[in-house]
Design a protein around this motif. Structure first.
Motif, PDB file in Angstrom:
ATOM      1  N   GLU A 177       0.906  -1.142  -0.094  1.00 25.68           N
ATOM      2  CA  GLU A 177      -0.124  -0.069   0.044  1.00 25.68           C
ATOM      3  C   GLU A 177       0.662   1.294   0.017  1.00 25.68           C
ATOM      4  OE1 GLU A 177      -2.810  -0.045   3.142  1.00 25.68           O
ATOM      5  OE2 GLU A 177      -3.668  -2.213   2.450  1.00 25.68           O
ATOM      6  N   TYR A 178       1.887   1.281   1.080  1.00 27.18           N
ATOM      7  CA  TYR A 178       2.829   2.395   0.830  1.00 27.18           C
ATOM      8  C   TYR A 178       3.383   2.702  -0.622  1.00 27.18           C
ATOM      9  CZ  TYR A 178       6.848   5.295   1.939  1.00 27.18           C
ATOM     10  OH  TYR A 178       7.810   6.346   1.632  1.00 27.18           O
ATOM     11  N   LEU A 179       3.873   1.609  -1.159  1.00 29.47           N
ATOM     12  CA  LEU A 179       4.513   1.759  -2.519  1.00 29.47           C
ATOM     13  C   LEU A 179       3.714   1.988  -3.378  1.00 29.47           C
ATOM     14  CD1 LEU A 179       6.785  -1.547  -2.543  1.00 29.47           C
ATOM     15  CD2 LEU A 179       7.585   0.800  -2.386  1.00 29.47           C
ATOM     16  N   ARG A 180       2.257   1.592  -3.365  1.00 31.20           N
ATOM     17  CA  ARG A 180       1.322   2.115  -4.308  1.00 31.20           C
ATOM     18  C   ARG A 180       1.029   3.656  -4.244  1.00 31.20           C
ATOM     19  NH1 ARG A 180      -1.407  -1.997  -4.017  1.00 31.20           N
ATOM     20  NH2 ARG A 180      -2.633  -1.481  -2.231  1.00 31.20           N
ATOM     21  N   SER A 190       2.872   5.753  -2.989  1.00 31.90           N
ATOM     22  CA  SER A 190       4.205   6.567  -3.248  1.00 31.90           C
ATOM     23  C   SER A 190       4.140   6.618  -4.730  1.00 31.90           C
ATOM     24  CB  SER A 190       5.410   5.797  -2.684  1.00 31.90           C
ATOM     25  OG  SER A 190       5.260   5.884  -1.478  1.00 31.90           O
ATOM     26  N   TRP A 191       3.824   5.692  -5.608  1.00 23.44           N
ATOM     27  CA  TRP A 191       3.778   5.658  -7.042  1.00 23.44           C
ATOM     28  C   TRP A 191       2.773   6.731  -7.597  1.00 23.44           C
ATOM     29  CZ3 TRP A 191       6.787   4.610 -11.030  1.00 23.44           C
ATOM     30  CH2 TRP A 191       6.188   4.194 -12.166  1.00 23.44           C
ATOM     31  N   GLN A 192       1.703   6.531  -6.984  1.00 18.97           N
ATOM     32  CA  GLN A 192       0.506   7.582  -7.322  1.00 18.97           C
ATOM     33  C   GLN A 192       0.894   8.818  -6.980  1.00 18.97           C
ATOM     34  OE1 GLN A 192      -3.131   5.669  -5.429  1.00 18.97           O
ATOM     35  NE2 GLN A 192      -3.284   4.247  -7.004  1.00 18.97           N
ATOM     36  N   GLY A 193       1.374   9.190  -5.957  1.00 15.10           N
ATOM     37  CA  GLY A 193       2.076  10.557  -5.483  1.00 15.10           C
ATOM     38  C   GLY A 193       2.955  10.968  -6.656  1.00 15.10           C
TER      39      GLY A 193
END
Length: 64
Positions: free
Chosen positions: A50-53, A55-58
């Motif tokens: 979730e953190y990686l997702r 971060s990627w979306q941001g």
């Protein structure tokens, strides 16, 4: 109730391709949830993804 898989700091660092110190910083800042088991931390596997997702979306991918 669903099964939760916990990862060590070293496993999280490997998945994220960062140092263990970076993972500790994320945990201590509250950006990555973790539980303490003895003297070490365990991070829910789903929280890492979730953190990686997030971060990627941001990320501004237009500038890449």
């Amino acid at each position: 109730m669903s099964e939760v898989t916990f990862l060590t700091v070293a496993e999280v660092a490997s998945i994220m391709s960062v140092s263990k110190m970076t993972v500790y910083r994320l945990v201590n800042s509250g950006h990555l949830p973790a539980i303490r088991v003895g003297r070490s931390f365990r991070v829910p596997e789903q929280a890492v993804y979730e953190y990686l997702r997030e971060s990627w979306q941001g990320a501004n991918v237009d500038s890449l």
